[in-house]
Design a protein around this motif. Structure first.
Motif, PDB file in Angstrom:
ATOM      1  N   ASP A  14       0.610  -1.071  -0.213  1.00  0.00           N
ATOM      2  CA  ASP A  14      -0.001  -0.226  -0.304  1.00  0.00           C
ATOM      3  C   ASP A  14       0.387   1.166   0.016  1.00  0.00           C
ATOM      4  O   ASP A  14       2.096   1.191   0.449  1.00  0.00           O
ATOM      5  CB  ASP A  14      -0.900   0.015   1.190  1.00  0.00           C
ATOM      6  N   ARG A  15       0.667   2.495  -0.431  1.00  0.00           N
ATOM      7  CA  ARG A  15       1.026   3.292  -0.759  1.00  0.00           C
ATOM      8  C   ARG A  15       0.148   4.832   0.675  1.00  0.00           C
ATOM      9  O   ARG A  15      -0.530   4.678   0.088  1.00  0.00           O
ATOM     10  CB  ARG A  15       1.580   4.610  -1.913  1.00  0.00           C
ATOM     11  N   LEU A  16       0.625   5.019   1.335  1.00  0.00           N
ATOM     12  CA  LEU A  16      -0.567   5.996   2.407  1.00  0.00           C
ATOM     13  C   LEU A  16      -0.038   7.549   1.941  1.00  0.00           C
ATOM     14  O   LEU A  16       0.696   7.167   0.961  1.00  0.00           O
ATOM     15  CB  LEU A  16       0.418   5.551   3.790  1.00  0.00           C
ATOM     16  N   PRO A  17      -0.463   7.813   2.725  1.00  0.00           N
ATOM     17  CA  PRO A  17      -1.131   9.965   2.374  1.00  0.00           C
ATOM     18  C   PRO A  17       0.397  10.099   2.100  1.00  0.00           C
ATOM     19  O   PRO A  17       0.558  10.591   0.301  1.00  0.00           O
ATOM     20  CB  PRO A  17      -1.619  10.039   3.266  1.00  0.00           C
ATOM     21  N   LEU A  18       1.078  10.027   2.722  1.00  0.00           N
ATOM     22  CA  LEU A  18       2.371  11.071   2.467  1.00  0.00           C
ATOM     23  C   LEU A  18       3.100  10.490   0.797  1.00  0.00           C
ATOM     24  O   LEU A  18       3.331  10.981   0.529  1.00  0.00           O
ATOM     25  CB  LEU A  18       3.614  11.412   3.384  1.00  0.00           C
ATOM     26  N   GLU A  19       3.641   9.630   0.728  1.00  0.00           N
ATOM     27  CA  GLU A  19       4.489   8.887   0.121  1.00  0.00           C
ATOM     28  C   GLU A  19       3.237   8.904  -1.709  1.00  0.00           C
ATOM     29  O   GLU A  19       3.766   8.823  -2.667  1.00  0.00           O
ATOM     30  CB  GLU A  19       4.878   6.854   0.459  1.00  0.00           C
ATOM     31  N   ALA A  20       1.891   8.320  -1.122  1.00  0.00           N
ATOM     32  CA  ALA A  20       1.223   8.589  -2.628  1.00  0.00           C
ATOM     33  C   ALA A  20       1.145   9.848  -3.341  1.00  0.00           C
ATOM     34  O   ALA A  20       1.044  10.467  -4.106  1.00  0.00           O
ATOM     35  CB  ALA A  20      -0.353   8.717  -1.827  1.00  0.00           C
ATOM     36  N   ALA A  21       1.034  11.360  -1.826  1.00  0.00           N
ATOM     37  CA  ALA A  21       2.222  12.471  -2.247  1.00  0.00           C
ATOM     38  C   ALA A  21       2.345  12.541  -2.919  1.00  0.00           C
ATOM     39  O   ALA A  21       2.926  13.686  -4.013  1.00  0.00           O
ATOM     40  CB  ALA A  21       0.982  13.283  -1.440  1.00  0.00           C
ATOM     41  N   ARG A  22       3.618  12.006  -2.998  1.00  0.00           N
ATOM     42  CA  ARG A  22       5.027  12.467  -3.359  1.00  0.00           C
ATOM     43  C   ARG A  22       5.125  11.270  -4.936  1.00  0.00           C
ATOM     44  O   ARG A  22       5.080  12.051  -5.691  1.00  0.00           O
ATOM     45  CB  ARG A  22       6.358  11.807  -2.260  1.00  0.00           C
ATOM     46  N   ILE A  23       4.163  10.741  -5.011  1.00  0.00           N
ATOM     47  CA  ILE A  23       4.260   9.808  -6.244  1.00  0.00           C
ATOM     48  C   ILE A  23       3.505  10.667  -7.376  1.00  0.00           C
ATOM     49  O   ILE A  23       3.517  11.142  -8.326  1.00  0.00           O
ATOM     50  CB  ILE A  23       3.806   7.937  -6.118  1.00  0.00           C
ATOM     51  N   THR A  24       2.115  10.968  -6.443  1.00  0.00           N
ATOM     52  CA  THR A  24       1.170  12.088  -7.624  1.00  0.00           C
ATOM     53  C   THR A  24       1.639  13.142  -7.503  1.00  0.00           C
ATOM     54  O   THR A  24       1.053  13.456  -8.743  1.00  0.00           O
ATOM     55  CB  THR A  24      -0.266  12.065  -6.506  1.00  0.00           C
ATOM     56  N   ALA A  25       2.604  14.051  -7.330  1.00  0.00           N
ATOM     57  CA  ALA A  25       3.138  15.408  -7.749  1.00  0.00           C
ATOM     58  C   ALA A  25       4.051  14.937  -8.685  1.00  0.00           C
ATOM     59  O   ALA A  25       3.907  15.933  -9.562  1.00  0.00           O
ATOM     60  CB  ALA A  25       3.538  15.478  -6.620  1.00  0.00           C
ATOM     61  N   MET A  26       4.960  13.540  -8.297  1.00  0.00           N
ATOM     62  CA  MET A  26       6.265  13.210  -9.611  1.00  0.00           C
ATOM     63  C   MET A  26       4.942  13.139 -10.525  1.00  0.00           C
ATOM     64  O   MET A  26       5.562  13.187 -12.044  1.00  0.00           O
ATOM     65  CB  MET A  26       6.840  12.302  -9.120  1.00  0.00           C
ATOM     66  N   MET A  27       4.090  12.164 -10.360  1.00  0.00           N
ATOM     67  CA  MET A  27       3.708  11.835 -12.350  1.00  0.00           C
ATOM     68  C   MET A  27       3.051  13.430 -12.824  1.00  0.00           C
ATOM     69  O   MET A  27       3.573  13.995 -14.212  1.00  0.00           O
ATOM     70  CB  MET A  27       2.199  10.586 -11.321  1.00  0.00           C
ATOM     71  N   ARG A  28       2.610  13.939 -11.976  1.00  0.00           N
ATOM     72  CA  ARG A  28       1.909  15.542 -12.128  1.00  0.00           C
ATOM     73  C   ARG A  28       2.664  16.345 -13.062  1.00  0.00           C
ATOM     74  O   ARG A  28       2.978  17.393 -14.360  1.00  0.00           O
ATOM     75  CB  ARG A  28       1.302  16.266 -10.995  1.00  0.00           C
ATOM     76  N   ALA A  29       3.776  16.383 -12.278  1.00  0.00           N
ATOM     77  CA  ALA A  29       5.275  17.028 -13.208  1.00  0.00           C
ATOM     78  C   ALA A  29       5.868  16.866 -14.056  1.00  0.00           C
ATOM     79  O   ALA A  29       6.082  17.675 -15.826  1.00  0.00           O
ATOM     80  CB  ALA A  29       6.442  17.440 -11.466  1.00  0.00           C
ATOM     81  N   CYS A  30       5.811  15.962 -14.304  1.00  0.00           N
ATOM     82  CA  CYS A  30       6.377  15.049 -15.204  1.00  0.00           C
ATOM     83  C   CYS A  30       5.937  15.149 -16.641  1.00  0.00           C
ATOM     84  O   CYS A  30       5.584  15.332 -17.687  1.00  0.00           O
ATOM     85  CB  CYS A  30       6.982  13.436 -14.861  1.00  0.00           C
ATOM     86  N   LEU A  31       4.508  14.334 -16.833  1.00  0.00           N
ATOM     87  CA  LEU A  31       3.229  14.429 -17.381  1.00  0.00           C
ATOM     88  C   LEU A  31       3.571  16.086 -18.145  1.00  0.00           C
ATOM     89  O   LEU A  31       3.053  16.020 -19.389  1.00  0.00           O
ATOM     90  CB  LEU A  31       2.147  14.375 -16.906  1.00  0.00           C
ATOM     91  N   ASP A  32       3.369  17.178 -17.177  1.00  0.00           N
ATOM     92  CA  ASP A  32       3.097  18.408 -17.886  1.00  0.00           C
ATOM     93  C   ASP A  32       4.572  18.358 -18.586  1.00  0.00           C
ATOM     94  O   ASP A  32       4.042  19.363 -19.271  1.00  0.00           O
ATOM     95  CB  ASP A  32       3.584  19.497 -16.211  1.00  0.00           C
ATOM     96  N   VAL A  33       5.881  18.549 -18.000  1.00  0.00           N
ATOM     97  CA  VAL A  33       7.082  18.395 -19.030  1.00  0.00           C
ATOM     98  C   VAL A  33       6.574  17.670 -20.242  1.00  0.00           C
ATOM     99  O   VAL A  33       6.822  18.368 -21.499  1.00  0.00           O
ATOM    100  CB  VAL A  33       8.328  18.038 -18.061  1.00  0.00           C
ATOM    101  N   LEU A  34       6.135  16.790 -20.227  1.00  0.00           N
ATOM    102  CA  LEU A  34       5.689  15.948 -21.272  1.00  0.00           C
ATOM    103  C   LEU A  34       4.857  16.775 -22.801  1.00  0.00           C
ATOM    104  O   LEU A  34       5.150  16.933 -23.434  1.00  0.00           O
ATOM    105  CB  LEU A  34       5.290  14.735 -21.765  1.00  0.00           C
ATOM    106  N   ASP A  35       4.165  17.243 -21.881  1.00  0.00           N
ATOM    107  CA  ASP A  35       2.693  17.720 -22.596  1.00  0.00           C
ATOM    108  C   ASP A  35       3.445  19.125 -22.994  1.00  0.00           C
ATOM    109  O   ASP A  35       3.070  19.209 -24.674  1.00  0.00           O
ATOM    110  CB  ASP A  35       1.572  18.379 -21.685  1.00  0.00           C
ATOM    111  N   ALA A  36       4.260  19.468 -22.561  1.00  0.00           N
ATOM    112  CA  ALA A  36       5.026  21.549 -22.667  1.00  0.00           C
ATOM    113  C   ALA A  36       5.763  20.955 -24.130  1.00  0.00           C
ATOM    114  O   ALA A  36       5.947  21.947 -24.660  1.00  0.00           O
ATOM    115  CB  ALA A  36       5.042  21.887 -21.329  1.00  0.00           C
ATOM    116  N   HIS A  37       6.000  20.312 -24.516  1.00  0.00           N
ATOM    117  CA  HIS A  37       7.501  19.338 -25.072  1.00  0.00           C
ATOM    118  C   HIS A  37       6.354  18.560 -26.489  1.00  0.00           C
ATOM    119  O   HIS A  37       7.017  17.884 -27.507  1.00  0.00           O
ATOM    120  CB  HIS A  37       8.458  18.771 -25.000  1.00  0.00           C
TER     121      HIS A  37
END
Length: 375
Positions: A14-37
């Motif tokens: 299980d990924r608990l709230p703090l770790e899940a928040a880090r993973i979600t933030a990374m996912m959004r940041a990376c996808l935003d970079v790919l979308d911007a390019h």
């Protein structure tokens, strides 16, 4: 109380709230970079017919750790497979639904993958895979874009101390063809001894001419110069010139090293591969390179990141204030707060303690007010 049936299978967690928040933030940041390019996101299904998925994973799914879960589909009575890698699925999309789309085609993806058995070094069997594929180009420019995109994505995810290790996956095949000839039965043995960096074993396998490759590793400029000295008859000139151009494109955005004989994880790459590292990580942050799409044989370049591997090294996103909405609160004001990016928590029963529930503020008539700590 934990019951025996509450235990999770080996390699799953299980990924608990703090770790899940880090993973979600990374996912959004990376996808935003790919979308911007200009990379358009696709979402392949979690399951496919086994024959199609396995056929496109030729060279990818080597070894027990890459084996896919398989079972019979009650609807079609055909064997289905649970994906262990999304890259072949993106290749299928490019070769079928997007076959007529203009090239080069830029696609991004993110989703869960599962393997039957993982390795001792990486015991996780479920992984969140994110990546980008540049399809229809096998150029130095495409390889440079893939490397820089990967570095930018990791930087946006909050990782630091990023380094990139270049390799030449087809190095032995290229040299064996003419410069340093090998019999077909010797090639695999020479590859193996180069992988293990065993000079004695390399000589015994008939690869004495390949010994200088063992020392053409380390910081990029130094290793490239050593590799140019090995370049008998110019067999590697175009590849080495390409590496130099890619490194120049990366510049100071990341530290660059070169290990030309590294093949682990690059079984299906063609002339260029790279591994990504970052501070605080015990394993590689990701891999990428050039390859041919199985089935269509179209050239492609891309990279893959496994975000859950990176969670320990990623920064914790800044926590937003959590606003308590007591009975009778102003619904329009609460709606406006959420529209502005705030988080709210509505009271559901008498006696609830907003502080115990993590609230930092309370919505009053004049707006959010700080909740004072209890005495």
């Amino acid at each position: 109380m934990t019951q025996p049936n509450d235990l999770l299978p080996e390699g799953l967690e299980d990924r608990l709230p703090l770790e899940a928040a880090r993973i979600t933030a990374m996912m959004r940041a990376c996808l935003d970079v790919l979308d911007a390019h200009g990379y358009d996101r696709v979402r392949p299904p979690l399951l496919e017919f086994e024959a199609s998925l396995a056929g496109r994973m030729a060279g990818v799914a080597k070894g027990e750790g890459r084996a896919m879960f398989r079972f019979v589909d009650p609807a079609s009575l055909r064997t289905l497979a649970l994906r262990s890698d999304m890259t072949p699925q993106v290749g299928r999309i490019a070769a079928t639904s997007l076959a007529s789309a203009p090239r080069p085609l830029r696609l991004a993806y993110c989703g869960d993958t599962v393997v039957i058995k993982a390795s001792q070094l990486d015991p996780a069997r479920e992984r969140l895979q994110l990546g980008a594929e540049l399809i229809g180009s096998d150029s130095v420019a495409a390889a440079s874009e893939a490397v820089m995109l990967a570095v930018e994505a990791l930087t946006a995810a909050g990782l630091t101390g990023i380094s990139v290790d270049f390799t030449l996956p087809d190095l032995v095949d290229t040299l064996a063809a003419k410069a340093f000839p090998l019999a077909p039965e010797q090639i695999e043995a020479v590859r193996r001894e180069l992988d293990t960096k065993d000079a004695g074993g390399l000589k015994a396998a008939g690869g004495a001419a390949y010994l200088p490759l063992l020392y053409a590793t380390g910081p990029f400029d130094q290793a490239l110069a050593a590799l140019r000295d090995v370049d008998a008859g110019g067999a590697l000139k175009s590849r080495l010139d390409g590496l130099a151009q890619i490194a120049a494109h990366v510049g100071n955005a990341a530290r660059i090293t070169l290990d030309p004989t590294e093949r682990h994880g690059f079984e299906y790459q063609s002339w260029f591969g790279f591994t990504l590292y970052a501070d605080g990580l015990r394993r590689a942050a990701g891999r990428g390179g050039t390859y041919r799409i199985a089935g269509s044989d179209e050239a492609a370049t891309g990279f893959t990141l496994y975000l859950d591997r990176l969670a320990d090294a990623a920064p914790q996103p800044e926590a937003k204030p959590l606003i308590w909405l007591p009975f009778g609160h102003d619904v329009a004001a609460a709606t406006s707060l959420r529209a502005g990016g705030a988080r709210t928590l509505a009271q559901l029963a008498e006696g609830e303690d907003p502080r115990a529930l993590g609230c930092t503020h309370i919505l009053e008539a004049g707006g959010p007010a700080l909740l004072e700590p209890q005495a």
